[in-house]
Write a protein that holds these residues in place. Structure first.
Motif, PDB file in Angstrom:
ATOM      1  N   LEU A  98      39.554  22.035  95.564  1.00  0.00           N
ATOM      2  CA  LEU A  98      38.812  22.308  96.792  1.00  0.00           C
ATOM      3  C   LEU A  98      37.388  22.791  96.530  1.00  0.00           C
ATOM      4  CD1 LEU A  98      41.378  23.950  99.245  1.00  0.00           C
ATOM      5  CD2 LEU A  98      40.479  21.624  99.237  1.00  0.00           C
ATOM      6  N   LEU A  99      37.226  23.755  95.624  1.00  0.00           N
ATOM      7  CA  LEU A  99      35.881  24.275  95.352  1.00  0.00           C
ATOM      8  C   LEU A  99      34.960  23.214  94.740  1.00  0.00           C
ATOM      9  CD1 LEU A  99      36.510  27.951  94.147  1.00  0.00           C
ATOM     10  CD2 LEU A  99      35.613  27.157  96.338  1.00  0.00           C
ATOM     11  N   PRO A 100      35.403  22.444  93.725  1.00  0.00           N
ATOM     12  CA  PRO A 100      34.540  21.367  93.232  1.00  0.00           C
ATOM     13  C   PRO A 100      34.220  20.325  94.291  1.00  0.00           C
ATOM     14  CG  PRO A 100      36.238  21.853  91.628  1.00  0.00           C
ATOM     15  CD  PRO A 100      36.589  22.612  92.865  1.00  0.00           C
ATOM     16  N   LEU A 101      35.194  20.005  95.148  1.00  0.00           N
ATOM     17  CA  LEU A 101      34.945  19.027  96.211  1.00  0.00           C
ATOM     18  C   LEU A 101      33.899  19.552  97.190  1.00  0.00           C
ATOM     19  CD1 LEU A 101      35.851  16.287  97.369  1.00  0.00           C
ATOM     20  CD2 LEU A 101      37.570  17.517  98.701  1.00  0.00           C
ATOM     21  N   PHE A 102      34.019  20.824  97.559  1.00  0.00           N
ATOM     22  CA  PHE A 102      33.020  21.436  98.450  1.00  0.00           C
ATOM     23  C   PHE A 102      31.651  21.475  97.773  1.00  0.00           C
ATOM     24  CE2 PHE A 102      30.732  25.284  99.781  1.00  0.00           C
ATOM     25  CZ  PHE A 102      30.574  25.011 101.141  1.00  0.00           C
ATOM     26  N   SER A 103      31.638  21.760  96.469  1.00  0.00           N
ATOM     27  CA  SER A 103      30.368  21.819  95.736  1.00  0.00           C
ATOM     28  C   SER A 103      29.683  20.461  95.684  1.00  0.00           C
ATOM     29  CB  SER A 103      30.607  22.329  94.312  1.00  0.00           C
ATOM     30  OG  SER A 103      31.154  23.631  94.319  1.00  0.00           O
ATOM     31  N   MET A 133      39.235   2.417  91.196  1.00  0.00           N
ATOM     32  CA  MET A 133      37.932   2.826  91.726  1.00  0.00           C
ATOM     33  C   MET A 133      37.302   3.952  90.907  1.00  0.00           C
ATOM     34  SD  MET A 133      37.276   0.974  94.513  1.00  0.00           S
ATOM     35  CE  MET A 133      36.241   1.857  95.648  1.00  0.00           C
ATOM     36  N   ARG A 134      38.117   4.667  90.132  1.00  0.00           N
ATOM     37  CA  ARG A 134      37.569   5.790  89.362  1.00  0.00           C
ATOM     38  C   ARG A 134      37.645   5.561  87.847  1.00  0.00           C
ATOM     39  NH1 ARG A 134      41.502   9.361  87.601  1.00  0.00           N
ATOM     40  NH2 ARG A 134      43.607   9.017  88.369  1.00  0.00           N
ATOM     41  N   VAL A 135      37.649   4.307  87.432  1.00  0.00           N
ATOM     42  CA  VAL A 135      37.689   3.995  86.005  1.00  0.00           C
ATOM     43  C   VAL A 135      36.394   4.438  85.337  1.00  0.00           C
ATOM     44  CG1 VAL A 135      36.792   1.655  86.355  1.00  0.00           C
ATOM     45  CG2 VAL A 135      38.117   2.185  84.305  1.00  0.00           C
ATOM     46  N   PHE A 136      36.515   5.054  84.158  1.00  0.00           N
ATOM     47  CA  PHE A 136      35.329   5.491  83.415  1.00  0.00           C
ATOM     48  C   PHE A 136      35.459   5.254  81.925  1.00  0.00           C
ATOM     49  CE2 PHE A 136      33.204   8.798  80.896  1.00  0.00           C
ATOM     50  CZ  PHE A 136      31.871   8.512  81.207  1.00  0.00           C
ATOM     51  N   ASP A 137      36.553   5.729  81.326  1.00  0.00           N
ATOM     52  CA  ASP A 137      36.667   5.697  79.865  1.00  0.00           C
ATOM     53  C   ASP A 137      36.596   4.283  79.305  1.00  0.00           C
ATOM     54  OD1 ASP A 137      39.058   5.060  81.065  1.00  0.00           O
ATOM     55  OD2 ASP A 137      40.320   6.233  79.713  1.00  0.00           O
ATOM     56  N   THR A 138      37.259   3.328  79.978  1.00  0.00           N
ATOM     57  CA  THR A 138      37.245   1.950  79.493  1.00  0.00           C
ATOM     58  C   THR A 138      35.831   1.376  79.505  1.00  0.00           C
ATOM     59  OG1 THR A 138      39.490   1.650  80.358  1.00  0.00           O
ATOM     60  CG2 THR A 138      38.257  -0.339  79.815  1.00  0.00           C
ATOM     61  N   PHE A 185      34.051   8.782  97.330  1.00  0.00           N
ATOM     62  CA  PHE A 185      35.168   9.494  97.947  1.00  0.00           C
ATOM     63  C   PHE A 185      35.478   8.919  99.326  1.00  0.00           C
ATOM     64  CE2 PHE A 185      36.332  12.861 100.989  1.00  0.00           C
ATOM     65  CZ  PHE A 185      37.569  13.230 100.485  1.00  0.00           C
ATOM     66  N   LEU A 186      34.460   8.661 100.120  1.00  0.00           N
ATOM     67  CA  LEU A 186      34.660   8.121 101.470  1.00  0.00           C
ATOM     68  C   LEU A 186      35.210   6.697 101.424  1.00  0.00           C
ATOM     69  CD1 LEU A 186      31.434   9.459 103.234  1.00  0.00           C
ATOM     70  CD2 LEU A 186      33.766  10.352 103.420  1.00  0.00           C
ATOM     71  N   ILE A 187      34.765   5.905 100.450  1.00  0.00           N
ATOM     72  CA  ILE A 187      35.279   4.536 100.307  1.00  0.00           C
ATOM     73  C   ILE A 187      36.769   4.557  99.972  1.00  0.00           C
ATOM     74  CG2 ILE A 187      35.183   2.442  98.901  1.00  0.00           C
ATOM     75  CD1 ILE A 187      32.169   2.916  98.639  1.00  0.00           C
ATOM     76  N   VAL A 188      37.140   5.387  98.997  1.00  0.00           N
ATOM     77  CA  VAL A 188      38.545   5.485  98.601  1.00  0.00           C
ATOM     78  C   VAL A 188      39.391   6.023  99.752  1.00  0.00           C
ATOM     79  CG1 VAL A 188      40.163   6.637  97.045  1.00  0.00           C
ATOM     80  CG2 VAL A 188      38.007   5.756  96.160  1.00  0.00           C
TER      81      VAL A 188
END
Length: 300
Positions: free
Chosen positions: A33-38, A232-237, A278-281
């Motif tokens: 919650l706190l990171p999302l609000f930030s 939608m949140r792929v990064f490492d690959t 976030f809104l798209i997902v």
């Protein structure tokens, strides 16, 4: 007296219940919650991570997104990546689950091979496949193709091949988990319904599309939602195999967020990107959830 004892016991049970869930709730508040609000807060600031400056800018970052060609490119790449990963993952995992659920020969071996990539480190998986897909004849894949008289491309450094290569390796990495979920659903299908359909003359394809698939649709919906969010949140690959290249052809939105935040140090702009993702997902998940009754066998 008895009512007072019951109230005290109820109060004690409530306190014990809250004590059990308190660590989980504390972790959820601190790390979700706190990171999302930030992120929402930073998206309305001109915040530079390198210099530590922060100025309120309202919706300027979102206006800049509309003018940024790399944002449009990363959004299109993300949609292409998801459009490749999700159908392939769902189709192959469902087919493998039906095969393994049938109890045919070699199921234990196949299950082990399929699930092995899931427990393998994502970093190790990406590095190994980067080596396997090297250009020329240095990579084992092209070396094997050369034995067959086929000149293999430079898989990860040609625009026409890079995205497809990343999609295939990602599908193979996460296939086993969805197979495991689908197997549970396949093994729990009502056998009497399937047997009755067979007695009535339902053949292989009719049996699958008219009986088995409708019974599996709740699981298909759940797996598709999880797979879409994961794609939608792929990064490492992307980071380890192509680093967003060649020429930005594999730069998905999560990688672009990383690029803006930790290479350009524009935390505010990166946060605005994260809010859009976030809104798209959220929208895709809501559409799938609201449409579940129309395509699901179950009405509830």
């Amino acid at each position: 007296m008895r009512q007072q004892t019951l109230r005290m016991r109820t109060r004690k049970d409530t306190i014990i219940g809250w004590a059990f869930i308190a660590p989980q709730m504390a972790g959820f508040v601190l790390f979700v919650l706190l990171p999302l609000f930030s992120v929402f807060l930073y998206s309305m600031q001109e915040k530079n991570l390198l210099f530590g400056t922060s100025v309120f800018s309202g919706f300027d970052n979102f206006v800049s997104l509309a003018k940024d060609p790399l944002f449009a490119k990363s959004l299109v790449n993300t949609l292409i990546f998801s459009a490749g990963v999700v159908p392939l993952n769902l189709v192959f995992s469902l087919l493998l689950a039906l095969y393994l659920g049938g109890g045919k020969g070699g199921t234990r071996f196949v299950r082990s091979i399929i699930f092995l990539p899931v427990v393998t480190s994502g970093v190790a998986w990406a590095i190994v496949w980067k080596y396997l897909l090297q250009g020329g004849t240095a990579g084992p894949v092209n070396w094997f193709l050369d034995l067959l008289g086929i000149a293999g491309p430079n898989w990860l450094f040609e625009k026409g091949w890079a995205m497809g290569s990343v999609i295939v390796t990602r599908v193979m990495k996460n296939l086993g988990m969805n197979v495991l979920i689908f197997m549970g659903a396949v093994l729990n299908m009502p056998g009497d319904v399937i047997e009755a359909a067979r007695i009535d003359g339902a053949k292989r394809f009719t049996l699958f599309f008219r009986i088995k698939l409708p019974l599996l649709m709740p699981t298909v919906m759940m797996v598709s939602i999880v797979t879409i969010i994961g794609s939608m949140r792929v990064f490492d690959t992307i980071k380890l195999m192509t680093d967003g290249g060649p020429e930005g052809s594999t730069m998905v939105m999560v990688y672009y967020i990383y690029h803006q935040a930790f290479r350009m140090f524009d935390t505010g702009f990166a946060s605005a990107l994260a809010v859009v993702l976030f809104l798209i997902v959220l929208a895709l998940t809501a559409i799938q959830w609201l449409g579940r009754k129309r395509i699901s066998y179950y009405e509830s």
